[in-house]
Enzyme design. Structure first.
Site, PDB file in Angstrom:
ATOM      1  N   ALA A 270     -18.300  -2.202   0.659  1.00  0.00           N
ATOM      2  CA  ALA A 270     -18.529  -2.239  -0.998  1.00  0.00           C
ATOM      3  C   ALA A 270     -17.919  -1.055  -1.750  1.00  0.00           C
ATOM      4  CB  ALA A 270     -19.712  -2.565  -1.398  1.00  0.00           C
ATOM      5  N   SER A 271     -16.642  -0.524  -1.359  1.00  0.00           N
ATOM      6  CA  SER A 271     -16.118   0.702  -2.074  1.00  0.00           C
ATOM      7  C   SER A 271     -17.074   1.728  -1.768  1.00  0.00           C
ATOM      8  CB  SER A 271     -15.879   0.369  -3.385  1.00  0.00           C
ATOM      9  OG  SER A 271     -14.972  -0.638  -3.574  1.00  0.00           O
ATOM     10  N   GLY A 272     -17.837   1.809  -0.704  1.00  0.00           N
ATOM     11  CA  GLY A 272     -18.586   2.968  -0.223  1.00  0.00           C
ATOM     12  C   GLY A 272     -19.966   2.829  -0.777  1.00  0.00           C
TER      13      GLY A 272
ATOM     14  N   TYR B 221       0.866  -1.259  -0.210  1.00  0.00           N
ATOM     15  CA  TYR B 221       0.055  -0.168  -0.064  1.00  0.00           C
ATOM     16  C   TYR B 221       0.908   1.225  -0.053  1.00  0.00           C
ATOM     17  CZ  TYR B 221      -3.952  -3.085   1.573  1.00  0.00           C
ATOM     18  OH  TYR B 221      -4.896  -3.905   1.734  1.00  0.00           O
TER      19      TYR B 221
ATOM     20  N   LEU C 235     -22.297   0.941   0.412  1.00  0.00           N
ATOM     21  CA  LEU C 235     -23.049   0.626   1.298  1.00  0.00           C
ATOM     22  C   LEU C 235     -23.257   1.971   2.360  1.00  0.00           C
ATOM     23  CD1 LEU C 235     -22.125  -3.010   1.953  1.00  0.00           C
ATOM     24  CD2 LEU C 235     -24.352  -2.237   0.870  1.00  0.00           C
TER      25      LEU C 235
ATOM     26  N   GLY D 275     -24.697   4.592   1.078  1.00  0.00           N
ATOM     27  CA  GLY D 275     -25.572   5.150   0.640  1.00  0.00           C
ATOM     28  C   GLY D 275     -25.603   6.386  -0.189  1.00  0.00           C
ATOM     29  N   LYS D 276     -24.293   7.007  -0.443  1.00  0.00           N
ATOM     30  CA  LYS D 276     -24.090   8.199  -1.085  1.00  0.00           C
ATOM     31  C   LYS D 276     -23.891   7.976  -2.364  1.00  0.00           C
ATOM     32  CE  LYS D 276     -18.915   8.210  -0.076  1.00  0.00           C
ATOM     33  NZ  LYS D 276     -17.905   8.854   0.575  1.00  0.00           N
TER      34      LYS D 276
END
Length: 314
Positions: free
Chosen positions: A214-216, A53, A218, A220-221
């Site tokens: 889930a890469s953001g 990373y 979930l 909701g945005k």
């Protein structure tokens, strides 16, 4: 702070695992220090990184471990933390590699960057699909006996190679993986539940899901492609903009409203309610995002909540 024990170890962890992939990528060192301080001030203690990373930034990686190491040195809190890192991923300099030569070299480099004498949990990050299982495990045996690593775990291994690893370890008295880090969340269930869960239960592995949100998606945005500009990782949600994805968001909205909570908090609480799950791996780039994560272990979903989420996500 509720802490649990990683199976087959003496390591005790809080139930959120902070993902260090953002360090040196979307957060600079000062910002990373602020997030790490807030994480540990809330009495969480489990930090996840990898030797590579963020190789997608500089071609080789190392930034995340370096930042964590500088923070550990400044704070003097190494003994209070459980640090996980990984070996085997590709970079622009080399391919996937879990050979003994690569592991012995990489572990020393990780220890140097982390400015520590030992790694609590050392993952096989990716399989190169060519190194014999015996060779990889013998390398781990060597570095465990040398005190450089306490326990080993697996991430992106096929079920077949995972089975082979346990068989070889049993027959040759070599170290066994104590944990699994799979891709698992409300919109990515089938692969883990079908192919890995039986192995998890057989070998009593603790599970630390990555891409837990889930890469953001979930959070909701991301509800249309127009929302992707909200984050450098926004486009990663594109594949979830379908009937199933929208059904999951609707379920998250419903349960979050009931509990006066956030969608991300509910998604993590769902994971924490699943058997064998120790601590989802999640990242944050702000104090507000952190609080959403901190609230997850406190949110106890009831039978109705779980049924709503399970029906939408199955």
């Amino acid at each position: 702070m509720e802490k649990i024990q990683i199976n087959n170890t003496d390591l005790k962890i809080g139930r959120i695992n902070f993902g260090g992939n953002v360090f040196g990528w979307t957060l600079n060192e000062q910002q990373s220090f602020e997030i790490l301080d807030a994480f540990t001030d809330a009495e969480f203690n489990f930090i996840d990184t990898a030797d590579t990373y963020s190789w997608w930034v500089n071609g080789k990686g190392g930034q995340s471990e370096t930042i964590i190491g500088n923070w550990l040195k400044q704070r003097g809190n190494r003994k209070d933390l459980v640090i996980a890192t990984k070996v085997g991923s590709e970079t622009k300099q080399h391919g996937f590699d879990i050979s003994k030569k690569h592991i012995l070299k990489s572990v020393d480099e990780s220890l140097q960057r982390l400015q520590t004498d030992y790694i609590d949990l050392y993952y096989t990050h990716f399989d190169d699909n060519k190194t014999p299982v015996e060779e990889t495990l013998s390398a781990y045996d060597e570095i465990i006996k040398a005190g450089k690593v306490r326990y080993i775990a697996a991430s992106n291994l096929s079920p077949e190679r995972l089975v082979a690893s346990f068989d070889v370890a049993e027959k040759n008295n070599l170290p066994k993986y104590v944990a699994l880090q799979p891709h698992y969340n409300l919109v990515e269930r089938a692969n883990y539940e079908k192919d890995y869960l039986p192995l998890v239960e057989k070998h009593k592995l603790s599970v630390f899901p990555y891409w837990a949100l889930a890469s953001g998606f979930l959070t909701g945005k991301y509800r249309s492609e127009a929302d992707f500009g909200k984050s450098v990782r926004g486009a990663g949600s594109k594949k979830y903009l379908n009937d199933k994805g929208f059904a999951v968001l609707d379920a998250l909205d419903k349960v979050a409203t009931k509990h006066s909570s956030k969608q991300a908090t509910v998604a993590l609480a769902w994971l924490l309610a699943q058997p064998n799950i120790g601590a989802p791996i999640v990242s944050a780039t702000s104090q507000q995002q952190l609080q959403t994560l901190f609230d997850a272990p406190k949110l106890k979903l009831d039978t109705e909540d779980l049924a709503i989420l399970n029906t939408a996500s199955v």
